[in-house]
Write a protein that holds these residues in place. Sequence first.
Motif, PDB file in Angstrom:
ATOM      1  N   ILE A  18      62.898   2.563  15.588  1.00 34.45           N
ATOM      2  CA  ILE A  18      64.209   3.220  15.430  1.00 34.45           C
ATOM      3  C   ILE A  18      65.338   2.203  15.195  1.00 34.45           C
ATOM      4  N   ILE A  24      57.786   3.724  22.173  1.00 29.57           N
ATOM      5  CA  ILE A  24      57.460   4.693  23.225  1.00 29.57           C
ATOM      6  C   ILE A  24      57.936   6.060  22.737  1.00 29.57           C
ATOM      7  N   THR A  32      72.203   3.954  19.794  1.00 24.69           N
ATOM      8  CA  THR A  32      71.932   5.378  19.898  1.00 24.69           C
ATOM      9  C   THR A  32      70.899   5.656  20.998  1.00 24.69           C
ATOM     10  N   ASN A  33      70.714   6.937  21.231  1.00 20.40           N
ATOM     11  CA  ASN A  33      69.622   7.409  22.084  1.00 20.40           C
ATOM     12  C   ASN A  33      68.312   7.398  21.270  1.00 20.40           C
ATOM     13  N   THR A  34      67.268   7.970  21.824  1.00 20.49           N
ATOM     14  CA  THR A  34      65.964   8.034  21.131  1.00 20.49           C
ATOM     15  C   THR A  34      66.050   9.000  19.939  1.00 20.49           C
ATOM     16  N   LYS A  60      77.369   8.741  24.496  1.00 17.40           N
ATOM     17  CA  LYS A  60      76.096   8.278  23.908  1.00 17.40           C
ATOM     18  C   LYS A  60      75.576   9.320  22.921  1.00 17.40           C
ATOM     19  N   MET A  88      68.950  -2.706  25.722  1.00 14.18           N
ATOM     20  CA  MET A  88      67.542  -2.579  25.348  1.00 14.18           C
ATOM     21  C   MET A  88      66.749  -1.911  26.461  1.00 14.18           C
ATOM     22  N   ASN A 119      76.106  11.493  28.421  1.00 15.97           N
ATOM     23  CA  ASN A 119      74.898  11.571  27.594  1.00 15.97           C
ATOM     24  C   ASN A 119      74.745  12.985  27.038  1.00 15.97           C
ATOM     25  N   GLY A 165      65.689  -0.434  19.479  1.00 13.86           N
ATOM     26  CA  GLY A 165      64.778  -1.361  18.805  1.00 13.86           C
ATOM     27  C   GLY A 165      65.021  -2.834  19.033  1.00 13.86           C
ATOM     28  N   VAL A 210      72.282   0.055  20.612  1.00 12.51           N
ATOM     29  CA  VAL A 210      70.994   0.143  21.316  1.00 12.51           C
ATOM     30  C   VAL A 210      69.983   0.854  20.420  1.00 12.51           C
ATOM     31  N   ALA A 268      69.370  -0.548  29.104  1.00 13.15           N
ATOM     32  CA  ALA A 268      69.798   0.800  28.686  1.00 13.15           C
ATOM     33  C   ALA A 268      69.471   1.839  29.754  1.00 13.15           C
ATOM     34  N   THR A 291      69.878   8.507  33.463  1.00 14.73           N
ATOM     35  CA  THR A 291      70.817   9.608  33.581  1.00 14.73           C
ATOM     36  C   THR A 291      70.672  10.296  34.944  1.00 14.73           C
ATOM     37  N   ILE A 294      55.379  10.276  29.236  1.00 17.97           N
ATOM     38  CA  ILE A 294      55.703   9.002  28.561  1.00 17.97           C
ATOM     39  C   ILE A 294      54.442   8.551  27.814  1.00 17.97           C
TER      40      ILE A 294
HETATM   41  C1  LIG Z   1      61.180   6.110  29.130  1.00 20.36           C
HETATM   42  C2  LIG Z   1      62.587   6.242  28.625  1.00 20.36           C
HETATM   43  C3  LIG Z   1      63.514   6.966  29.363  1.00 20.36           C
HETATM   44  C4  LIG Z   1      64.836   7.085  28.909  1.00 20.36           C
HETATM   45  N1  LIG Z   1      65.731   7.789  29.642  1.00 20.36           N
HETATM   46  C5  LIG Z   1      67.035   7.849  29.248  1.00 20.36           C
HETATM   47  C6  LIG Z   1      68.008   8.503  30.030  1.00 20.36           C
HETATM   48  O1  LIG Z   1      67.730   9.002  31.127  1.00 20.36           O
HETATM   49  N2  LIG Z   1      69.280   8.560  29.545  1.00 20.36           N
HETATM   50  C7  LIG Z   1      69.650   7.991  28.350  1.00 20.36           C
HETATM   51  O2  LIG Z   1      70.824   8.058  27.971  1.00 20.36           O
HETATM   52  N3  LIG Z   1      68.729   7.343  27.586  1.00 20.36           N
HETATM   53  C8  LIG Z   1      67.454   7.256  28.004  1.00 20.36           C
HETATM   54  N4  LIG Z   1      66.537   6.586  27.242  1.00 20.36           N
HETATM   55  C9  LIG Z   1      66.976   6.014  25.939  1.00 20.36           C
HETATM   56  C10 LIG Z   1      67.365   4.534  26.065  1.00 20.36           C
HETATM   57  O3  LIG Z   1      68.459   4.362  26.904  1.00 20.36           O
HETATM   58  C11 LIG Z   1      67.696   3.954  24.675  1.00 20.36           C
HETATM   59  O4  LIG Z   1      68.846   4.611  24.170  1.00 20.36           O
HETATM   60  C12 LIG Z   1      66.561   4.128  23.664  1.00 20.36           C
HETATM   61  O5  LIG Z   1      65.309   3.962  24.285  1.00 20.36           O
HETATM   62  C13 LIG Z   1      66.664   3.121  22.505  1.00 20.36           C
HETATM   63  O6  LIG Z   1      66.573   1.796  22.982  1.00 20.36           O
HETATM   64  P1  LIG Z   1      65.185   0.932  22.936  1.00 20.36           P
HETATM   65  O7  LIG Z   1      64.646   1.097  21.541  1.00 20.36           O
HETATM   66  O8  LIG Z   1      65.583  -0.461  23.275  1.00 20.36           O
HETATM   67  O9  LIG Z   1      64.289   1.543  23.952  1.00 20.36           O
HETATM   68  C14 LIG Z   1      65.207   6.464  27.688  1.00 20.36           C
HETATM   69  C15 LIG Z   1      64.279   5.712  26.975  1.00 20.36           C
HETATM   70  C16 LIG Z   1      62.985   5.587  27.417  1.00 20.36           C
HETATM   71  C17 LIG Z   1      62.004   4.764  26.633  1.00 20.36           C
END
Ligand SMILES: Cc1cc2nc3c(=O)[nH]c(=O)nc-3n(C[C@H](O)[C@H](O)[C@H](O)COP(=O)(O)O)c2cc1C
Length: 346
Positions: A260, A104, A234-236, A206, A306, A165, A286, A284, A56, A81, A95
Amino acid sequence: MSLLTGMLQLLPPETAHNVTIKLTKYGSPLLSKGFQDQSLHTNVKGLSFSNPLGIAAGFDKNAELIDPLLKIGFGFVECGTVTPKPQYGNAKPRIFRLKKDNAIINKLGFNNKGEKRFVKNLMSAKRTGVVGSNIGPNKDTKNFIDDYLKIYKKISVSCDYVTINVSSPNTETLRELQKKEYLEVLLRDISQIRNEATNRKPIMLKIDPDNTNDHYSMILNLVNKYNIDGIIATNTSLSRPEILRDFNKKRDGGLSGTPIKDLSDKVLKFLYQETNQELILIGVGGVGCASDVYNKIKLGASLVQMYTSLTYGGPQLINKILIDLVKLIKDDGFANISEAVGVNNK
Ligand SMILES: Cc1cc2nc3c(=O)[nH]c(=O)nc-3n(C[C@H](O)[C@H](O)[C@H](O)COP(=O)(O)O)c2cc1C
């Protein structure tokens, strides 16, 4: 977890990330090759993926690890991004690990080296697999939408797809762009640039997991109207589910990882039910094991990404997921992963 991954966990999270970037970049010849199996090959929007699992956005913000990430097994890499100008991001620390929750919280705020360096890195990579570029605006720009258009024009020629994004919670007012009046202008103008280009590149949008179904329906209407190729869900999240146990749950920023998963799956499920087969969905949020990947696929995702679990499990997690995924597909009697898309969500 390997010894090295365990040692990285002892460092502050952003230092561990920077060390990982260096190790991956310069230790690339030592990295073992990813698992391959024909049943995982899939074609989406004319692009050929060796498997449906991608890294991701946010891990490789400057497009400097494309080849090693493809080598260790990812079927595609989404870089960024990236913003037009380089930017530092928010103040550190930004972080936070929630170890007890396999999660995280980050409030990085689009720290990156800017579009020029990004394109240079894209051009110098071998790119033996699919590469997407995730784009965003600079924090201090006068007009967010202009930044997307500017960067789309520069970047789309050097990658396979572009992700808009509009869902990071860490750039003030960015999520406002998901409101109809702004999103319509953004999607209208960017799709026009795409349509006029000689080499048409798919555009993904996104979105965040913190909205209502009515809101997602509005987004789907606009996505269909302007022929956007797909949605990444999704995003965070800005939510803090009850189940969180780690002390760091109090931190500001976007939550990612296991807590999430249900939230992201809910959005994915809704989108697939409401959408036509033309629209590509990337799931995306979890993902930590093969059944998480498979579940998103069965809910309607053609591809899955992921990030967070990789920081806890290390690179060996990728092959484990791919090997287990092949078993899950075979157990269900499918010859190829694409046959499983949406089967649990008809
Ligand atoms: C440290 C960190 C930095 C991230 N930076 C970006 C980013 O720059 N652009 C973006 O679209 N998503 C970003 N994300 C979100 C991830 O791409 C992803 O959508 C989100 O973490 C959910 O997936 P996961 O549960 O597998 O981590 C970031 C996530 C983390 C943990």
